[in-house]
Design a protein around this motif. Structure first.
Motif, PDB file in Angstrom:
ATOM      1  N   ASN A 152       8.562  -8.037  -0.235  1.00  0.00           N
ATOM      2  CA  ASN A 152       7.862  -6.917  -0.884  1.00  0.00           C
ATOM      3  C   ASN A 152       8.510  -6.548  -2.213  1.00  0.00           C
ATOM      4  O   ASN A 152       7.824  -6.248  -3.200  1.00  0.00           O
ATOM      5  CB  ASN A 152       7.844  -5.727   0.085  1.00  0.00           C
ATOM      6  N   HIS A 181       1.701  -6.219  -6.653  1.00  0.00           N
ATOM      7  CA  HIS A 181       0.957  -5.240  -5.848  1.00  0.00           C
ATOM      8  C   HIS A 181       0.988  -3.828  -6.437  1.00  0.00           C
ATOM      9  O   HIS A 181       0.224  -2.969  -5.998  1.00  0.00           O
ATOM     10  CB  HIS A 181       1.473  -5.233  -4.394  1.00  0.00           C
ATOM     11  N   HIS A 225      -0.330   0.530  -4.843  1.00  0.00           N
ATOM     12  CA  HIS A 225       0.143   1.850  -5.288  1.00  0.00           C
ATOM     13  C   HIS A 225      -0.739   2.362  -6.427  1.00  0.00           C
ATOM     14  O   HIS A 225      -0.249   2.834  -7.453  1.00  0.00           O
ATOM     15  CB  HIS A 225       1.596   1.758  -5.769  1.00  0.00           C
ATOM     16  N   ASP A 276       4.164   0.762   1.198  1.00  0.00           N
ATOM     17  CA  ASP A 276       4.783  -0.555   1.392  1.00  0.00           C
ATOM     18  C   ASP A 276       4.961  -0.872   2.876  1.00  0.00           C
ATOM     19  O   ASP A 276       4.739  -1.999   3.304  1.00  0.00           O
ATOM     20  CB  ASP A 276       6.157  -0.601   0.716  1.00  0.00           C
TER      21      ASP A 276
HETATM   22 FE   LIG Z   1       5.587  -1.425  -3.250  1.00  0.00          FE
END
Ligand SMILES: [Fe+2]
Ligand code: FES
Length: 271
Positions: free
Chosen positions: A25, A31, A36, A141
């Motif tokens: 991650n 991402h 987010h 996350d």
């Molecule tokens: Fe993140």
């Protein structure tokens, strides 16, 4: 390095995923503006590698948009990384994250916010705001990593030699009113949707990293994954921008002989 910086706050939590998932991650810069989307509005990568990544990260929209050059750098000797603001608002700040594995599905996270603010009270006020932001980011996350862990644990399904039987979706005449519909078949889970071009079915598992395509938005006969924004054609499963990853071949939605809607699976193509 942190000599002129003041510790604004420390944020600690335990996430219910492996250390491996957390590192995956951390390296996944792509991402940020998707998963987010409430905190970031864009990202332009400058460089990435096993050491980390550096990118122009945007937040806010229009007149209120801010851009920061952010560098995430992994400590080569410890489970620790720095996220430094190299340019833009907050320039000089250094967020130090220490990770500690507590088992196959648990990792401790400790985040220190080092800020270029000499006044301790002011640094604490900024630190408190960052704690709120990071709680939100780590919540998002963790949800992503948990699903990703399930996808990894489930592994790949065995090769099928024959097409599964057709799957009934109920009456054809009111199918439109019951969409979107998520159904489970022998080949996994599919979402049935309707666009101006007709009815389509697509897998709910994103071929990129297993993102939740049951939550995907529809745009011009494509699904847009909420994790990284990859777009896949409903007609053939291909990625719209020529990326190599592709959704597995979707079944067709057809009207059966007795007025019911059915998912019709194709036989696997011979090798
Ligand atoms: Fe993140
Ligand atoms: S998981 Fe990355 S785009 Fe879907």
């Amino acid at each position: 390095m942190t000599d002129e910086l003041t510790l604004g706050a420390v944020y600690e939590r335990t996430v219910e995923v492996s250390l491996e998932r957390v590192w995956e991650n951390v390296h996944d810069w792509e991402h940020l503006p998707w998963l987010h989307r409430g905190s970031f509005s864009g990202i332009e990568l400058e460089e990435a590698g096993p050491w980390g990544w550096r990118a122009q990260v945007k937040s806010g929209l229009g007149e209120a948009q801010e851009t920061r050059l952010i560098e995430l750098r992994r400590d080569p000797h410890r489970d620790l990384y720095h996220t430094r603001t190299l340019e833009g608002p907050g320039k000089g700040s250094d967020t130090v994250v220490t990770l500690a594995s507590r088992g196959a599905h648990q990792t401790d996270v400790r985040v220190e916010f080092w800020l270029p603010i000499a006044d301790a009270a002011q640094a604490r006020a900024f630190g408190a705001a960052l704690e709120v932001l990071y709680t939100q980011l780590w919540d998002e996350d963790e949800e992503m990593m948990l699903r990703r862990q399930r996808v990894v644990d489930a592994g790949r399904q065995g090769e099928e030699r024959t097409a599964p039987p057709n799957l009934s979706l109920g009456a054809w005449d009111d199918l439109s009113e019951r969409l979107p519909l998520v159904v489970t078949s022998e080949r996994g889970e599919y979402r049935v949707v309707e666009t101006a071009s007709g009815y389509f079915a697509h897998p709910t598992l994103c071929p990129h990293r297993g993102g939740p395509l049951e939550q995907a938005t529809l745009e011009d006969d494509h699904v847009v994954c909420p994790w990284h924004g990859y777009r896949f054609s409903l007609a053939n499963g291909r990625a719209a921008d020529g990326r190599r990853c592709r959704m597995k071949p979707p079944p067709r939605v057809e009207r059966g002989a007795h007025g019911e809607a059915e998912l019709v699976f194709a036989s696997p193509s011979p090798r």
